[in-house]
Each structure stands twice: as C-alpha cells, then as structure tokens.
Design a protein around this motif. Structure first.
Motif, PDB file in Angstrom:
ATOM      1  N   UNK A 302      -5.521  11.502   5.165  1.00  0.00           N
ATOM      2  CA  UNK A 302      -5.199  11.293   3.759  1.00  0.00           C
ATOM      3  C   UNK A 302      -5.193  12.571   2.949  1.00  0.00           C
ATOM      4  N   UNK A 303      -5.175  12.386   1.620  1.00  0.00           N
ATOM      5  CA  UNK A 303      -5.232  13.523   0.698  1.00  0.00           C
ATOM      6  C   UNK A 303      -6.665  13.774   0.256  1.00  0.00           C
ATOM      7  N   UNK A 304      -6.972  15.010  -0.042  1.00  0.00           N
ATOM      8  CA  UNK A 304      -8.249  15.345  -0.656  1.00  0.00           C
ATOM      9  C   UNK A 304      -8.202  14.922  -2.127  1.00  0.00           C
ATOM     10  N   UNK A 305      -9.317  14.958  -2.851  1.00  0.00           N
ATOM     11  CA  UNK A 305      -9.278  14.614  -4.283  1.00  0.00           C
ATOM     12  C   UNK A 305      -8.337  15.502  -5.088  1.00  0.00           C
ATOM     13  N   UNK A 307      -5.397  16.040  -4.260  1.00  0.00           N
ATOM     14  CA  UNK A 307      -4.066  15.491  -4.083  1.00  0.00           C
ATOM     15  C   UNK A 307      -3.260  16.120  -2.972  1.00  0.00           C
ATOM     16  N   UNK A 308      -3.888  16.930  -2.123  1.00  0.00           N
ATOM     17  CA  UNK A 308      -3.179  17.577  -1.026  1.00  0.00           C
ATOM     18  C   UNK A 308      -3.938  17.350   0.282  1.00  0.00           C
ATOM     19  N   UNK A 309      -3.223  17.312   1.413  1.00  0.00           N
ATOM     20  CA  UNK A 309      -3.858  17.032   2.704  1.00  0.00           C
ATOM     21  C   UNK A 309      -4.404  18.277   3.382  1.00  0.00           C
ATOM     22  N   UNK A 310      -4.981  18.060   4.564  1.00  0.00           N
ATOM     23  CA  UNK A 310      -5.520  19.172   5.351  1.00  0.00           C
ATOM     24  C   UNK A 310      -4.453  20.219   5.628  1.00  0.00           C
ATOM     25  N   UNK A 311      -3.241  19.796   5.968  1.00  0.00           N
ATOM     26  CA  UNK A 311      -2.192  20.748   6.341  1.00  0.00           C
ATOM     27  C   UNK A 311      -1.919  21.756   5.231  1.00  0.00           C
ATOM     28  N   UNK A 312      -1.926  21.291   3.976  1.00  0.00           N
ATOM     29  CA  UNK A 312      -1.698  22.206   2.849  1.00  0.00           C
ATOM     30  C   UNK A 312      -2.882  23.148   2.671  1.00  0.00           C
ATOM     31  N   UNK A 313      -4.089  22.622   2.848  1.00  0.00           N
ATOM     32  CA  UNK A 313      -5.277  23.472   2.768  1.00  0.00           C
ATOM     33  C   UNK A 313      -5.233  24.550   3.852  1.00  0.00           C
TER      34      UNK A 313
END
Length: 457
Positions: A302-305, A307-313
C-alpha cells in the motif's frame, strides 16, 4: 569453461538491468515468492544440478513464477559461519550470467530472464551450472557443491519456510555483541555495480542494509577472501557516540564513494545518513508534518501516510545516494539498542506497516507499542496526527516545542556587507515538487539569502 551454456558468463554483465519490455519471465519478486539458501553439509553430491518444477521452456512469456535456489557445499575448511557469506555472493555471481538479473537477497530475491537469452536456449539448469563452476573458482575451499532450483509453488513455499528459519538463527547470534565490544568494523561494496557510490558499513549494531550480512559474516568473508568486496575497517576515533560517527568510517566512505561523500552517521537519517543501495529491506523516512519518522519495507503493497508507496521511497534514496531524511536499512537493525538513537529511536517512530511492527515488537519499548500507528490505524497525515494525539505519542512534545512562540531578531553577518547575499545552506540533493509529471532535482545546491533571521524562544 562454459562451452555448453548458450549465453556468455562474465563480470561485464554485472549491473545489467532487464526491463519489463525485454523480460521473458520474472522469478520471485514482490508479486511472487522465493528465497536463496546456502547450507554447509558433510554429504554433498558434487556437480548435481536439479530443477524441481517447470523449466524456462515450460514457462509462459510475461508471467511471474516462484523461485528458490538451494546450494549445498562441503569442504574440509568450510564452517557453518560461512553460509551467509557464500549465500550473499549469489547476488553477484548470478549477475555474471548474460540476460539474468538478480536483485536483493534471502527471501526478498527478485530475478528476471531476458527474452534474448531465452531465445538462445538458456535454461535454469544452465544457471545452476554457472553457479557451481563460479563458486568453486571464487571459493577454493568449496570441494563439493550441489544446486537445487525450485519453481514448483508448493515446494518453493516449503523451501522459503526452511530458509527463513536459518536466517533467524544466524541473525540472533549477533544480537549480544555491540560496537563497543570490537576493534574492527567492516565495509561492503558488493552493490556498487548497481549503486556506484554506495558503501555499506557493517558493525555489530548495524547489519548490512540488505539484511543478508552481519558482523560475524563479514569477519569470515574478509578472512577467506581478503581481495573480495567485504573488507576490514579499523574502528578509529569515535567523533560522536550518539550519531555513530567515526574517523575511519568517514575516510572509508570518502575513498570508496569516489569522494562523493566524506561523512556518515550510522544511527541517524539526518545530517549525513548512511548511503543507500537498492537492496535494502526497508526505508526510514522523515514526516515533517509530525516531526516523526516512518518506516516502510519492500513487501508492503500500500501507500505510506504520505500517499506514496515503498517504490517511490526507494527511488528517492537508492543508487548510492546520501539523502537527508531518508535511509535504507534492514529489519534486523530495528532490533538494535542503537537503532536511530541520534533521532530518538522508537520515541521518534510514528508509523510502521503491521507486518514489520509484529516482527520487531519485542524490541519496541512496551510503553510505545500501542502509540506507533500502522496501515490499519491511519491512511493519511491528517489521520496520523489524530492518532498520535489520541495515543499521546512522545513526538507530541517535540511538536509542542516547535510550535512554541519565537522571538525574531535579524542578524547581519560579518562575512558580507548588509544587503548582499550570504550562503547559508548547501544541500547535496533536494527534490522540488511540481505538477504535470515533472520532477526537478537540485544536486549540490547552494542557497543564498539577503538576511538570516534567527528565531529564539
């Protein structure tokens, strides 16, 4: 050496990326299951290569399949402590195979076969042959080796369960040792084929970002392969016991990162955080709205709080970058007494996926366990703020201090005459949010101001 393998085998292919458009099949990865395991045994049938489940010729193009690699090795000088060392080299040696991409480690492996290699007749049995030959060449102490490759789903699941049990036994061995107990740390540059400026620092309190190598593994690796990617770093002088800054670590990072970075803090995501490769198990990220830190692992869908997922991080800090407010790490580090101690440790952690929280629950102070949110508690920054207030999280004290009234005073610098611009910040990398799908990244930016205003309570 590899006359019966239809593709080339060479270190020149290390770092080769196989994109979706050029992929025949995907093995393991985030949407399937898989693992790799090395076991030292007294009873090994040398040269045995077995594939249990569908071979590549029986697979459908574009599909994802479960995948496991079991390597059993024997030799008079081999010890069980070397299993993790040899196992981590699977990543490097698999990538010598043309058209085979191997990412990550342990039960997080993610592999792809290229269309061109499949068209040449490459099969998984050829991968086994290459591994058998190359590992004997790299590690002369291996006298016999057998390789079993699993692609049948139920067999892979059974294998993963066995592998995870072995990983846990290895990890627990290092938990009683601390940085104060040793005179030597270790560095690893195995991932530099994918992340050219990444230098992984391994101490008793901070295992490798990939989670596949701890301090004991490194000690064994440096002894059996002194010219390999894992090397000793004398402990040196401790400059800051809280952030974990050492003279020798700074010098090593400067040397091995091609002078891209000259400082590293072992236990902070601020200032000069540890560089991040791409094989890390999780990412710690700063949430400025609550002055807290969240952590997300690569299996979280899912998304982090934010609003973005692990891949973006991961994209924000991988590739060997040192980006303030982000840091790759392994889950085992979250069990260390020094876990992000310069940032407040668990008193600064405000969000974790439920799966990771349950894995490290015993390492979280009991009074904080119910105060750290998961995806089941919140789905946005707004909800996170409400949750932290309801639970009276310790981070609220930090927020209150930040929100306290300030007295402003304008300070004219002596370095420049009044009215001229003064440099007050230099940032190695900063992303500027934009619309329309465009991202602007400033590298080595210098920020100038006409005045510097110091706010004092």
């Amino acid at each position: 050496m590899f006359g019966d393998i239809p593709v080339e085998i060479s270190p020149m292919y290390e770092g080769e990326r196989i994109r979706a458009a050029n992929m025949f099949v995907e093995l393991a990865g985030p949407k399937s299951v898989g693992a790799e395991l090395v076991l030292v045994s007294d009873d090994v049938e040398d040269g045995k290569i077995e594939v249990i489940g569908p071979e590549l010729k029986d697979m459908e193009e574009g599909k994802k399949y479960p995948f496991g690699i079991l390597m059993e090795v024997s030799g008079e000088k081999l010890e069980k402590d070397l299993e993790g060392v040899i196992e981590r080299r699977i990543h490097e040696i698999c990538n010598y195979v043309q058209g085979f991409m191997h990412l990550n480690q342990r039960d997080k492996i993610w592999c792809r076969i290229g269309k061109d290699s499949h068209a040449k007749g490459f099969e998984l049995k050829h991968l086994g042959q290459a591994l058998s030959t190359l590992f004997k060449d790299e590690f002369p102490i291996i006298e016999a080796i057998s390789i079993t490759i699993f692609t049948e789903e139920e067999k892979v699941k059974e294998f993963v369960e066995k592998a995870v049990s072995e990983y846990q036994a290895r990890d627990s061995k290092a938990r009683d040792l601390s940085e104060e107990d040793v005179d030597v740390f270790y560095g690893c540059i195995m991932c530099q084929s994918f992340a050219p400026t990444h230098v992984c620092i391994i101490t008793p309190d901070r295992p490798a970002l990939c989670g596949g190598i701890n301090w004991f593994d490194c000690r064994a690796a440096a002894k059996i392969d002194p010219e390999g990617p894992i090397f000793e770093i004398p402990k040196g002088d401790l400059l800051d016991p809280v952030s974990g800054e050492y003279t020798t670590l700074n010098a090593t990072v400067a040397d091995k990162s091609q002078s891209t970075f000259d400082k590293v803090y072992l236990h902070s995501i601020f200032g000069h955080p540890h560089t991040s490769c791409g094989c890390f198990e999780a990412v710690a990220f700063y949430i400025p709205e609550v002055d807290g830190i969240g952590i997300v692992h690569r299996d979280f869908k899912g998304d982090t709080p934010m609003g973005i997922p692990f891949s973006a991080m991961a994209g924000q800090c991988s590739g060997g970058k040192q980006v303030e407010g982000f840091a790759g790490l392994c889950v085992e580090y979250m069990r260390s007494p020094k876990f992000l101690q310069a940032d407040g440790g668990y008193e600064r952690i405000v969000w974790l996926p439920k799966e990771i929280k349950e894995k490290v629950l015993e390492s979280i102070p009991e009074e904080l366990r119910d105060k750290i949110a998961t995806e089941e508690d919140v789905s946005s920054i707004h909800n996170l703020k409400k949750f932290l207030n309801e639970k009276d999280h310790p981070v609220l004290k930090r927020i209150a201090e930040l929100d306290a009234p300030f007295e402003e005073q304008v300070v004219e610098t002596e370095a420049e005459p009044a009215g001229e611009f003064v440099q007050f910040a230099q940032i190695p990398e900063m992303a500027i949010p934009t619309s329309g799908g465009i991202k602007i990244i400033l590298k080595n930016a210098k920020i100038y101001a006409e005045k510097i205003i110091i706010k004092k309570k």
